[in-house]
Scaffold this active site. Sequence first.
Site, mmCIF file in Angstrom:
data_model
loop_
_atom_site.group_PDB
_atom_site.id
_atom_site.type_symbol
_atom_site.label_atom_id
_atom_site.label_comp_id
_atom_site.label_asym_id
_atom_site.label_seq_id
_atom_site.Cartn_x
_atom_site.Cartn_y
_atom_site.Cartn_z
ATOM 1 N N GLU A 38 0.688 -1.192 0.037
ATOM 2 C CA GLU A 38 0.035 0.036 -0.012
ATOM 3 C C GLU A 38 0.802 1.220 0.021
ATOM 4 O OE1 GLU A 38 -3.110 -0.159 3.033
ATOM 5 O OE2 GLU A 38 -3.783 -2.155 2.535
ATOM 6 N N HIS A 125 -6.127 8.373 -27.432
ATOM 7 C CA HIS A 125 -6.540 7.670 -28.541
ATOM 8 C C HIS A 125 -8.074 7.522 -28.366
ATOM 9 C CE1 HIS A 125 -5.790 4.451 -31.259
ATOM 10 N NE2 HIS A 125 -7.040 4.075 -30.894
ATOM 11 N N LYS A 192 -4.768 -2.170 -41.135
ATOM 12 C CA LYS A 192 -4.089 -2.824 -40.541
ATOM 13 C C LYS A 192 -5.110 -4.019 -39.855
ATOM 14 C CE LYS A 192 -3.468 -1.513 -35.656
ATOM 15 N NZ LYS A 192 -2.588 -0.668 -34.473
ATOM 16 N N GLY A 225 5.052 -2.949 -30.055
ATOM 17 C CA GLY A 225 5.612 -2.682 -31.147
ATOM 18 C C GLY A 225 5.393 -3.714 -32.673
HETATM 19 C C1 R5P Z 1 -3.832 1.630 -31.935
HETATM 20 O O1 R5P Z 1 -4.864 1.698 -32.969
HETATM 21 C C2 R5P Z 1 -2.688 2.572 -31.920
HETATM 22 O O2 R5P Z 1 -2.879 3.655 -32.654
HETATM 23 C C3 R5P Z 1 -1.433 1.974 -31.957
HETATM 24 O O3 R5P Z 1 -1.156 1.611 -33.444
HETATM 25 C C4 R5P Z 1 -1.200 0.845 -31.200
HETATM 26 O O4 R5P Z 1 -1.726 1.116 -29.969
HETATM 27 C C5 R5P Z 1 0.028 0.367 -31.325
HETATM 28 O O5 R5P Z 1 0.176 -0.802 -30.538
HETATM 29 P P1 R5P Z 1 1.361 -2.042 -30.536
HETATM 30 O O6 R5P Z 1 2.731 -1.211 -30.645
HETATM 31 O O7 R5P Z 1 1.065 -2.976 -29.372
HETATM 32 O O8 R5P Z 1 1.204 -2.767 -32.019
#
Ligand code: R5P
Length: 299
Positions: A38, A125, A192, A225
């Site tokens: 804590e 976001h 994506k 990433g």
């Molecule tokens: C999601 O739509 C965000 O804009 C980023 O592209 C995403 O959070 C990247 O996450 P990661 O590095 O885990 O692929």
Amino acid sequence: MSVSFHSFEHGADHARELASALDLELTPIDVHIFPDGESLVRAPSGGKTAIIYCPLDRPNEKLVNLLLAADALQRGGARRLVLVAPYLCYMRQDKAFRAGEAISQKAIAQFLSLAFDRVVTVDAHLHRVNSISEVFPDIEAENLLAADAIARYVAKKGCGPETVVVGPDVESAQWVARIAGRLGAVSFTATKSRSGDRDVEIVFPAELHISGRDVLLADDIVSSGGTMIAAISALRERGAASIRVAVTHALFDDDVLVRMRSAGASEVWSSTAVPHATNAISISGELAEALRDELNEQS
Ligand code: R5P
């Protein structure tokens, strides 16, 4: 004037830079962790308005400490509490994708709204909502853009009208278009699809001709990433001459940086929204401009 400026140890250097841009002194918030995990939080009494700087990466423990700091400052006489969270956590889970899931964006916004009168953040976001006010309907909230700071920085590093500015998904269109606009360059976004935390497929539009061109790949967040590494590899396959990466929120570990570099990124730059080894782009100017009205209202 009665405004005080506070931060935890995490991000204290950037907090100091911002405090100094506002002509305020930084007062540290002290956290003692008991053996059972804590926290005991101490924040010396400050102004009638207290600004707390707290980047909310790896947020779970920070959220509790933030609530306790807000309590301490209120007990010390603060009547208005302003949270500067350059990275605002949990914004991506903005709906229940499967039955039984929490809507983290709403839950965390409600939690912060209990303690704060105003939240200032950067490149939150926001996907299925149009504005930060929809996320925080009960308090003041602003979502600043890092794009201009990114554009100024990359321009100094040699990105210009001939650079192709690319985003890895449709959501990044807002940021890459703005950066490209500032550079007088063109921008494109990929499509994506994600099948797991690190499993990402990126497809660039057929009309994207990048063979022999310098590319700036930009996004709001790099976490696992997976997105960036897939995008870098796809750009390399298409013959990009160079690939440089700029990101607002660097949430990734060291090994991800190594993997981005081996995939073909010659540079990886991040904004100071999250303290990180890749920090290069200061956003304290944008934050100071947004916070200046706190000083005026109190004078
Ligand atoms: C999601 O739509 C965000 O804009 C980023 O592209 C995403 O959070 C990247 O996450 P990661 O590095 O885990 O692929």
